[in-house]
Design a protein around this motif. Structure first.
Motif, PDB file in Angstrom:
ATOM      1  N   UNK A 259      72.819  88.776  33.251  1.00 54.24           N
ATOM      2  CA  UNK A 259      73.525  88.351  34.454  1.00 54.24           C
ATOM      3  C   UNK A 259      72.961  89.053  35.678  1.00 54.24           C
ATOM      4  N   UNK A 260      73.241  88.503  36.840  1.00 49.80           N
ATOM      5  CA  UNK A 260      72.674  89.042  38.077  1.00 49.80           C
ATOM      6  C   UNK A 260      73.178  90.460  38.357  1.00 49.80           C
ATOM      7  N   UNK A 261      74.477  90.669  38.236  1.00 46.14           N
ATOM      8  CA  UNK A 261      75.010  92.015  38.467  1.00 46.14           C
ATOM      9  C   UNK A 261      74.495  92.994  37.426  1.00 46.14           C
ATOM     10  N   UNK A 262      74.293  92.515  36.205  1.00 46.99           N
ATOM     11  CA  UNK A 262      73.762  93.381  35.151  1.00 46.99           C
ATOM     12  C   UNK A 262      72.319  93.773  35.452  1.00 46.99           C
ATOM     13  N   UNK A 263      71.531  92.829  35.935  1.00 49.91           N
ATOM     14  CA  UNK A 263      70.158  93.145  36.345  1.00 49.91           C
ATOM     15  C   UNK A 263      70.160  94.195  37.457  1.00 49.91           C
ATOM     16  N   UNK A 264      71.077  94.032  38.393  1.00 49.55           N
ATOM     17  CA  UNK A 264      71.158  94.990  39.503  1.00 49.55           C
ATOM     18  C   UNK A 264      71.569  96.371  39.001  1.00 49.55           C
ATOM     19  N   UNK A 265      72.506  96.404  38.048  1.00 55.14           N
ATOM     20  CA  UNK A 265      72.920  97.684  37.466  1.00 55.14           C
ATOM     21  C   UNK A 265      71.749  98.358  36.752  1.00 55.14           C
ATOM     22  N   UNK A 266      71.000  97.572  36.004  1.00 55.61           N
ATOM     23  CA  UNK A 266      69.832  98.119  35.300  1.00 55.61           C
ATOM     24  C   UNK A 266      68.823  98.672  36.299  1.00 55.61           C
TER      25      UNK A 266
ATOM     26  N   UNK B 109      62.085 102.756  25.565  1.00 54.56           N
ATOM     27  CA  UNK B 109      62.405 101.382  25.178  1.00 54.56           C
ATOM     28  C   UNK B 109      63.908 101.330  24.915  1.00 54.56           C
ATOM     29  N   UNK B 110      64.571 100.330  25.477  1.00 53.99           N
ATOM     30  CA  UNK B 110      66.030 100.345  25.424  1.00 53.99           C
ATOM     31  C   UNK B 110      66.618  98.949  25.390  1.00 53.99           C
ATOM     32  N   UNK B 111      67.860  98.876  24.931  1.00 51.98           N
ATOM     33  CA  UNK B 111      68.677  97.681  25.141  1.00 51.98           C
ATOM     34  C   UNK B 111      69.464  97.927  26.424  1.00 51.98           C
ATOM     35  N   UNK B 112      70.482  97.143  26.652  1.00 46.83           N
ATOM     36  CA  UNK B 112      71.239  97.252  27.902  1.00 46.83           C
ATOM     37  C   UNK B 112      72.066  98.532  27.964  1.00 46.83           C
ATOM     38  N   UNK B 113      72.020  99.364  26.936  1.00 48.87           N
ATOM     39  CA  UNK B 113      72.795 100.614  26.909  1.00 48.87           C
ATOM     40  C   UNK B 113      72.502 101.502  28.113  1.00 48.87           C
ATOM     41  N   UNK B 114      71.317 101.387  28.714  1.00 48.62           N
ATOM     42  CA  UNK B 114      70.993 102.235  29.871  1.00 48.62           C
ATOM     43  C   UNK B 114      71.578 101.691  31.166  1.00 48.62           C
ATOM     44  N   UNK B 115      72.302 100.560  31.088  1.00 50.43           N
ATOM     45  CA  UNK B 115      72.917  99.993  32.289  1.00 50.43           C
ATOM     46  C   UNK B 115      73.786 101.040  32.981  1.00 50.43           C
ATOM     47  N   UNK B 116      74.562 101.770  32.181  1.00 59.81           N
ATOM     48  CA  UNK B 116      75.335 102.886  32.715  1.00 59.81           C
ATOM     49  C   UNK B 116      74.809 104.119  32.012  1.00 59.81           C
ATOM     50  N   UNK B 117      73.925 104.853  32.675  1.00 60.71           N
ATOM     51  CA  UNK B 117      73.255 105.942  31.968  1.00 60.71           C
ATOM     52  C   UNK B 117      73.094 107.177  32.809  1.00 60.71           C
ATOM     53  N   UNK B 118      72.231 108.036  32.356  1.00 53.64           N
ATOM     54  CA  UNK B 118      72.019 109.329  32.981  1.00 53.64           C
ATOM     55  C   UNK B 118      71.005 109.200  34.121  1.00 53.64           C
TER      56      UNK B 118
ATOM     57  N   UNK C 148      87.265 102.969  44.773  1.00 49.25           N
ATOM     58  CA  UNK C 148      86.070 103.280  45.558  1.00 49.25           C
ATOM     59  C   UNK C 148      84.920 102.488  44.966  1.00 49.25           C
ATOM     60  N   UNK C 149      84.384 101.576  45.745  1.00 47.03           N
ATOM     61  CA  UNK C 149      83.259 100.797  45.256  1.00 47.03           C
ATOM     62  C   UNK C 149      82.028 101.080  46.097  1.00 47.03           C
ATOM     63  N   UNK C 150      80.926 101.207  45.412  1.00 48.44           N
ATOM     64  CA  UNK C 150      79.670 101.491  46.088  1.00 48.44           C
ATOM     65  C   UNK C 150      78.532 101.280  45.126  1.00 48.44           C
ATOM     66  N   UNK C 151      77.376 101.004  45.661  1.00 44.81           N
ATOM     67  CA  UNK C 151      76.219 100.708  44.835  1.00 44.81           C
ATOM     68  C   UNK C 151      75.847 101.896  43.956  1.00 44.81           C
ATOM     69  N   UNK C 152      75.028 101.621  42.955  1.00 43.51           N
ATOM     70  CA  UNK C 152      74.498 102.683  42.110  1.00 43.51           C
ATOM     71  C   UNK C 152      73.815 103.723  42.990  1.00 43.51           C
ATOM     72  N   UNK C 153      74.194 105.006  42.813  1.00 43.96           N
ATOM     73  CA  UNK C 153      73.555 106.077  43.572  1.00 43.96           C
ATOM     74  C   UNK C 153      74.109 106.297  44.957  1.00 43.96           C
ATOM     75  N   UNK C 154      75.257 105.680  45.288  1.00 37.03           N
ATOM     76  CA  UNK C 154      75.799 105.814  46.644  1.00 37.03           C
ATOM     77  C   UNK C 154      76.612 107.087  46.836  1.00 37.03           C
ATOM     78  N   UNK C 155      76.842 107.853  45.764  1.00 36.14           N
ATOM     79  CA  UNK C 155      77.523 109.139  45.901  1.00 36.14           C
ATOM     80  C   UNK C 155      79.018 109.102  45.675  1.00 36.14           C
TER      81      UNK C 155
END
Length: 689
Positions: A563-570, A537-546, A287-294
């Motif tokens: 990276x572009x996908x990483x920016x989008x995840x952040x 203040x954070x490093x990329x650790x919040x890419x997958x976070x609460x 199942x693939x979907x954007x961040x927050x898609x449920x």
């Protein structure tokens, strides 16, 4: 017929000593050399007379060396130059800081120079590529044709490798067995393999090169798609799973109890999962979907189906923060459904861990949530029926395989918030059934993205303060935790002190990073979620976070380093509530690729569009590595540029496996042998979903 498995040392011009050099390039046999393809070509098929040479054009000029020598300028620059005369005029070859060339060239030599013609005080080519003509067959290999250019080592010259490759192609190209039938080649307008090998190295013309390229790339894509078809075949013909009973009334009550309406994408995913789990074939769905898609609610539905049939479920997340978030969500959802949810992470006490393990073993835990801790030694289940893996690309193939082992294969539901372009999905996840959730739930705030220069930093800080005065919260993300001597980048630790003690000393500033002690990290995230921290203040650790619905601003420093996908995840960490949100990218980059990434971020919030652009900019090898799917990297083709070839190869591969599932027919023996050779020990891994 000559044996293509002949060691490379026996090719004329190689020998024992030079064969070691070839070995460093991964070339051990003649066949290895035949498949060591040029990475580009130079068109030296048309010689230009000096009198016809035009400034700014790349030209191939053949002539005689008339003069040569070195000069040193006042600034200490060492320049070597030679004058090349073809009878119609003179062009100069100019090399900087290469005085050793006077030992290579001699007056009277016939040479070819290739490069961009420039005119200053005289007609010249700076740092031209060159070939010294020697009167043997070299002329037909190195000049007057489309010439292959190979990756080299220091101990091997372009001319030398090209000559040896020519001998190998001439003597052995017809010795490589063609795995494709005449019918398949005719059906897809593919040349025979001997033609392909000869013209991928030494093309007669560009049409022959294109036809050769199509054939070589088709072979690689065909074997890759065969491996994927076999993965899918093994799921269909392999061990039987559990055919779940679908209690429609219970599912309807569950959906109606939710405090929100499901999107069309969620409904479609749920219907597909019900169909999968009702079948005796083990589910293997992504199942693939954007961040927050449920996606989490979709996973809850699957876990409810498993629990309703007396089975346990596992929910694996890549970080403890995310595992805890899922635990809180699922506990609330399953509280009234009599499903016991437990959390297994590193920080719990030995006594608590022992109790959870016993409950899982005895079947008292309905859903076990955790990080990789859920696949560690000692974790056993009484009746495991469903495995849910969130952000599945964060886990390796072997890690996922541990959960899929056992006496009866469980259903598997993989989830990712990194949208996968269709081109990659066909290649990496071609054996999976895929559900896509494109819509975001209603009520989400808009995210506006800006790209600003470092000179506008004060404006950014003023904007941050203004948003926080409205009661909002913010992330400020850095690519590094600490400074290094090699890179001029702002670091999280240094900037945390500056933001906390100088710029925002009247606000509450927190710091979180990957290697922080787990308890401290969790405490910081909880404080941020509760609203006790204004700026995190954070490093990329919040890419997958609460989820923090009140966080409406994200500032990403040195944004060109992500990276572009990483920016989008952040960016997906904000815009999770009703407030309008803002992502600010700070970068002064002058690199074209980085500028394209940042521009793409300001122009789109569509994760699938972002993923397609990321694939174009970075290439498939960087977006998904072997670790995720257990397949060898693509060596020859490009799945973005060569998608049409990939689709044809996929159609042929899946058709062949449908006709001959185990490739037992005599006419397919060469294909089976090539597949075994290409994948070797990876054939066990490619059976993992």
């Amino acid at each position: 017929m000559k044996d293509p498995n002949t060691p490379i040392r026996y090719i004329k011009g190689v020998g024992p000593k030079k064969s070691d050099v070839f070995n460093t390039l991964g070339i051990g046999t003649v066949e290895d050399l035949l498949y060591y393809l040029p990475f580009r070509y130079e068109d030296r098929s048309h010689f230009i007379r000096v009198c016809d040479a035009k400034e700014g054009e790349v030209s191939t000029i053949k002539g005689e060396v008339k003069t040569l020598g070195s000069i040193r300028t006042r600034t200490g620059l060492n320049i070597f130059q030679l004058a090349l005369d073809d009878g119609t005029g003179v062009v100069y070859g100019i090399w900087f800081h290469q005085p050793y060339l006077k030992k290579i060239f001699k007056v009277g030599q016939k040479i070819v120079m290739y490069g961009k013609v420039e005119r200053h005080d005289k007609l010249r080519i700076n740092h031209p590529r060159y070939e010294i003509l020697k009167g043997d067959d070299s002329d037909s290999i190195h000049v007057g044709r489309i010439v292959p250019v190979y990756h080299l080592t220091q101990e091997l010259s372009q001319r030398n490798l090209r000559t040896i490759a020519f001998r190998a192609v001439s003597d052995y190209s017809r010795s490589i067995q063609d795995i494709l039938s005449t019918k398949m080649r005719a059906r897809n307008k593919l040349v025979d393999l001997a033609f392909g090998i000869k013209n991928i190295h030494f093309p007669a013309n560009y049409e022959s090169l294109n036809r050769a390229y199509k054939r070589i790339v088709f072979d690689e894509f065909f074997l890759l798609q065969l491996a994927i078809a076999i993965k899918k075949r093994d799921r269909v013909l392999g061990e039987k799973g559990v055919a779940h009973n679908i209690d429609k009334d219970k599912i309807r009550d569950f959906i109606e109890s939710l405090p929100f309406e499901l999107t069309d994408g969620q409904h479609r995913a749920i219907e597909a999962i019900e169909k999968d789990m009702a079948s005796s074939r083990p589910m293997n769905r992504l199942v693939q979907g954007d961040v927050g898609s449920g996606k989490t609610i979709v996973a809850c539905h699957a876990l409810l189906l498993a629990a309703g049939n007396g089975f346990q479920g596992v929910f694996m997340a890549p970080t403890e923060i995310l595992a805890e978030q899922h635990y809180l969500t699922l506990t609330k959802i399953f509280m009234d459904l009599d499903i016991n949810v437990a959390l297994l992470v590193q920080g719990i006490s030995p006594k608590e861990r022992s109790r959870i393990l016993e409950d899982a073993r005895e079947g008292r835990v309905g859903v076990l949530i955790g990080t990789h801790a859920v696949i560690q030694e000692g974790v056993e289940f009484k009746n495991l029926g469903l495995v849910v893996i969130d952000e599945q690309h964060k886990f390796g193939v072997s890690q996922r395989a541990k959960l899929q082992g056992g006496r009866r294969p469980p259903d598997v539901l993989l989830m990712t918030a990194t949208p996968i372009p269709r081109t990659l999905a066909m290649t990496v996840y071609g054996d999976l059934d895929i559900s896509v959730i494109r819509e975001l739930p209603p009520g989400r705030g808009e995210i506006t993205t800006y790209w600003v220069s470092d000179a506008e930093r004060e404006k950014v800080y003023d904007f941050l303060r203004e948003e926080i005065s409205k009661g909002r919260q913010a992330y400020v993300v850095y690519p590094r935790l600490e400074e290094t001597a090699l890179e001029d980048l702002r670091s999280a630790k240094l900037m945390y002190d500056e933001l906390k003690d100088k710029i925002f000393k009247d606000l509450r500033v927190g710091l979180i990073y990957g290697k922080m002690e787990s308890k401290k990290k969790d405490l910081t995230m909880r404080s941020f979620k509760k609203g006790d921290i204004d700026i995190l203040v954070s490093t990329v650790v919040v890419e997958v976070g609460i989820d923090v619905s009140n966080a409406s601003v994200m500032v990403i420093e040195n944004a060109e380093r992500f990276g572009l996908s990483q920016l989008h995840q952040l960016r997906g960490r904000i815009g999770r509530g009703k407030h309008e949100s803002y992502c600010v990218l700070i970068s002064d980059t002058d690199k074209e690729t980085a500028q394209k990434r940042l521009t793409a971020m300001t122009e789109s919030q569509d994760g699938f569009q972002i993923a397609e652009e990321d694939l174009k900019l970075r290439g498939p090898g960087d977006v998904f590595g072997t670790r995720q799917h257990g397949l060898p990297e693509i060596r020859f083709g490009n799945i973005v540029r060569d998608m049409e070839i990939m689709e044809v190869a996929r159609r042929e591969a899946f058709s062949l496996i449908a006709e001959d599932p185990r490739l037992d027919n005599h006419e397919n023996r060469l294909i089976k042998r090539a597949l075994d050779k290409r994948f070797k020990e990876r054939l066990s891994l490619v059976k993992v979903g």
